[in-house]
Enzyme design. Structure first.
Site, PDB file in Angstrom:
ATOM      1  N   ASP A  18       0.816  -1.175   0.002  1.00 21.99           N
ATOM      2  CA  ASP A  18      -0.170  -0.019  -0.092  1.00 21.99           C
ATOM      3  C   ASP A  18       0.824   1.271  -0.066  1.00 21.99           C
ATOM      4  O   ASP A  18       2.310   0.930   0.217  1.00 21.99           O
ATOM      5  CB  ASP A  18      -0.751   0.120   1.132  1.00 21.99           C
ATOM      6  CG  ASP A  18      -1.675   1.346   1.201  1.00 21.99           C
ATOM      7  OD1 ASP A  18      -2.429   1.565   0.386  1.00 21.99           O
ATOM      8  OD2 ASP A  18      -1.620   1.919   2.489  1.00 21.99           O
ATOM      9  N   SER A  19       0.234   2.350  -0.273  1.00 20.65           N
ATOM     10  CA  SER A  19       0.881   3.581   0.066  1.00 20.65           C
ATOM     11  C   SER A  19       1.522   3.965   1.363  1.00 20.65           C
ATOM     12  O   SER A  19       2.306   4.756   1.419  1.00 20.65           O
ATOM     13  CB  SER A  19       0.104   4.671  -0.607  1.00 20.65           C
ATOM     14  OG  SER A  19      -0.907   4.604   0.204  1.00 20.65           O
ATOM     15  N   CYS A  81      -3.859  -1.443  -2.159  1.00 21.63           N
ATOM     16  CA  CYS A  81      -4.145   0.427  -2.241  1.00 21.63           C
ATOM     17  C   CYS A  81      -4.985   0.559  -3.317  1.00 21.63           C
ATOM     18  O   CYS A  81      -4.856  -0.054  -4.516  1.00 21.63           O
ATOM     19  CB  CYS A  81      -2.877   0.994  -2.559  1.00 21.63           C
ATOM     20  SG  CYS A  81      -2.902   2.957  -2.880  1.00 21.63           S
ATOM     21  N   GLU A 160      -5.416   8.974  10.075  1.00 23.16           N
ATOM     22  CA  GLU A 160      -4.067   8.898  10.463  1.00 23.16           C
ATOM     23  C   GLU A 160      -3.814   9.802  11.637  1.00 23.16           C
ATOM     24  O   GLU A 160      -2.921   9.514  12.265  1.00 23.16           O
ATOM     25  CB  GLU A 160      -3.053   9.309   9.275  1.00 23.16           C
ATOM     26  CG  GLU A 160      -3.257   8.184   8.104  1.00 23.16           C
ATOM     27  CD  GLU A 160      -1.987   8.260   7.143  1.00 23.16           C
ATOM     28  OE1 GLU A 160      -0.993   9.058   7.432  1.00 23.16           O
ATOM     29  OE2 GLU A 160      -2.080   7.395   6.129  1.00 23.16           O
ATOM     30  N   CYS A 192     -11.356   3.347  -0.180  1.00 20.98           N
ATOM     31  CA  CYS A 192      -9.970   3.885   0.265  1.00 20.98           C
ATOM     32  C   CYS A 192      -9.678   3.246   1.298  1.00 20.98           C
ATOM     33  O   CYS A 192     -10.534   2.870   2.209  1.00 20.98           O
ATOM     34  CB  CYS A 192     -10.075   5.353   0.306  1.00 20.98           C
ATOM     35  SG  CYS A 192      -8.527   5.813   1.151  1.00 20.98           S
ATOM     36  N   HIS A 194      -8.107   3.486   3.922  1.00 20.78           N
ATOM     37  CA  HIS A 194      -8.418   3.974   5.335  1.00 20.78           C
ATOM     38  C   HIS A 194      -9.906   4.240   5.945  1.00 20.78           C
ATOM     39  O   HIS A 194     -10.318   4.047   7.103  1.00 20.78           O
ATOM     40  CB  HIS A 194      -7.905   5.403   5.490  1.00 20.78           C
ATOM     41  CG  HIS A 194      -6.321   5.615   5.266  1.00 20.78           C
ATOM     42  ND1 HIS A 194      -5.817   5.205   4.214  1.00 20.78           N
ATOM     43  CD2 HIS A 194      -5.621   6.365   6.288  1.00 20.78           C
ATOM     44  CE1 HIS A 194      -4.427   5.746   4.327  1.00 20.78           C
ATOM     45  NE2 HIS A 194      -4.188   6.187   5.644  1.00 20.78           N
TER      46      HIS A 194
HETATM   47  N1  DGL Z   1      -4.099   3.865   0.101  1.00 20.00           N
HETATM   48  C1  DGL Z   1      -4.825   4.787  -0.661  1.00 20.00           C
HETATM   49  C2  DGL Z   1      -6.032   4.326  -1.174  1.00 20.00           C
HETATM   50  O1  DGL Z   1      -6.518   3.259  -0.980  1.00 20.00           O
HETATM   51  C3  DGL Z   1      -5.260   6.027   0.326  1.00 20.00           C
HETATM   52  C4  DGL Z   1      -3.887   6.824   0.679  1.00 20.00           C
HETATM   53  C5  DGL Z   1      -3.172   7.578  -0.124  1.00 20.00           C
HETATM   54  O2  DGL Z   1      -3.880   8.520  -0.930  1.00 20.00           O
HETATM   55  O3  DGL Z   1      -2.058   7.102  -0.570  1.00 20.00           O
HETATM   56  O4  DGL Z   1      -6.393   4.742  -2.418  1.00 20.00           O
END
Ligand code: DGL
Length: 279
Positions: A18-19, A81, A160, A192, A194
């Protein structure tokens, strides 16, 4: 460069990336649903967020991460992600013969099955909404639906910051979700990584007639199915003392570890920083 080897070892780990920290919601579901599996998790904490970056950049980052995960001879890779799944998954699959699964398709599939009135809302990053990837997958499965996308960029920093149940998050959510309520959707995809962490807030605001779809849960379910079909489910629990879950990041390992420990109850012993740009 094509990454390749023979992916038939049941005992090999699953790569998840993931990011940043968000993909831990996906890792957590994998841990719950297929507890024998080993996981190598990579969070790109140096380069987060992906949701406001271009397709080219997210694809370049994702390719580096796949090369890093490949060094562990993983049996499959979960693109945990939404933004990377939307922008990069096709190119990643074209470059590698490692079986891969993204989070968008499983979420889209679940939504297309649960909607009763054919009006589906998707909330996600600007990139995921702009890509219209959920629209594409859902209408491939069910032509009689209308999809309404809404980018909700403030949710990521709120999560976060730990403001999972908080009046500030409530207020922002009310503003973002008002138009989806007016559009009479009956299904809302939390598109997303989160967002599952604030699903109770979303559920309260949307009301009980709206079904929330959690792609993290759906992805773990499809992953289990996919590994089962390939005969790749690990049928034995890891040996005592074996490091079942390993976490790597591109920056701020301690911060990652603290967040991870707040959502994964298996005890994240350590997170290691690696130079992802070198892959
Ligand atoms: N992990 C990203 C997503 O699910 C969210 C956080 C980001 O913008 O990197 O799109």
């Amino acid at each position: 460069m094509t990454v390749s080897w023979n992916h038939t070892d049941k005992n090999a780990p699953i790569g998840v990336f993931d990011s940043g920290v968000g993909g831990l919601t996906v890792a957590r579901e994998i841990m719950r649903q297929i507890p024998n599996e080993k996981i190598i998790y990579f969070g790109d904490t140096a380069r987060v967020p992906y949701g406001s970056k271009s397709r080219e950049t997210v694809t370049r980052f994702s390719k580096q991460i796949v090369r890093f995960l490949s060094t562990f001879e993983v049996k499959t890779i979960v693109v945990a992600c939404n933004t990377a799944s939307a922008y990069a998954l096709d190119e990643l699959e074209a470059e590698s013969d490692i079986p891969m699964i993204g989070v968008v398709k499983p979420g889209a599939k679940a939504a297309s099955e649960v909607t009763r009135n054919g009006r589906i809302g998707v909330i996600a990053t600007e990139a995921t909404i702009g890509s219209k990837i959920y629209n594409q997958y859902i209408t491939e499965l069910n032509k009689d639906v209308t999809i309404y996308g809404k980018a909700c960029p403030l949710f990521v920093p709120l999560v976060e910051e730990g403001l999972w149940v908080d009046p500030v998050t409530d207020e922002i959510a009310k503003r973002y979700l008002a138009e989806l309520i007016d559009l009479d959707i009956d299904t809302l995809i939390l598109g997303c990584t989160h967002y599952p962490l604030i699903s109770s807030t979303m559920g309260r605001i949307m009301g009980e007639n709206v079904t929330l779809v959690n792609p993290a849960y759906e992805t773990a379910r499809e992953l289990k199915e996919m590994l089962g079909e390939k005969g790749l489910l690990n049928d034995s629990a890891p040996a005592l003392g074996e490091n079942q879950y390993q976490f790597y990041v591109s920056d701020t390992a301690d911060k990652f570890k603290n967040f991870a420990n707040s959502i994964i109850k298996y005890g994240i012993l350590s997170a290691k920083t690696i130079p992802i740009e070198e892959y």
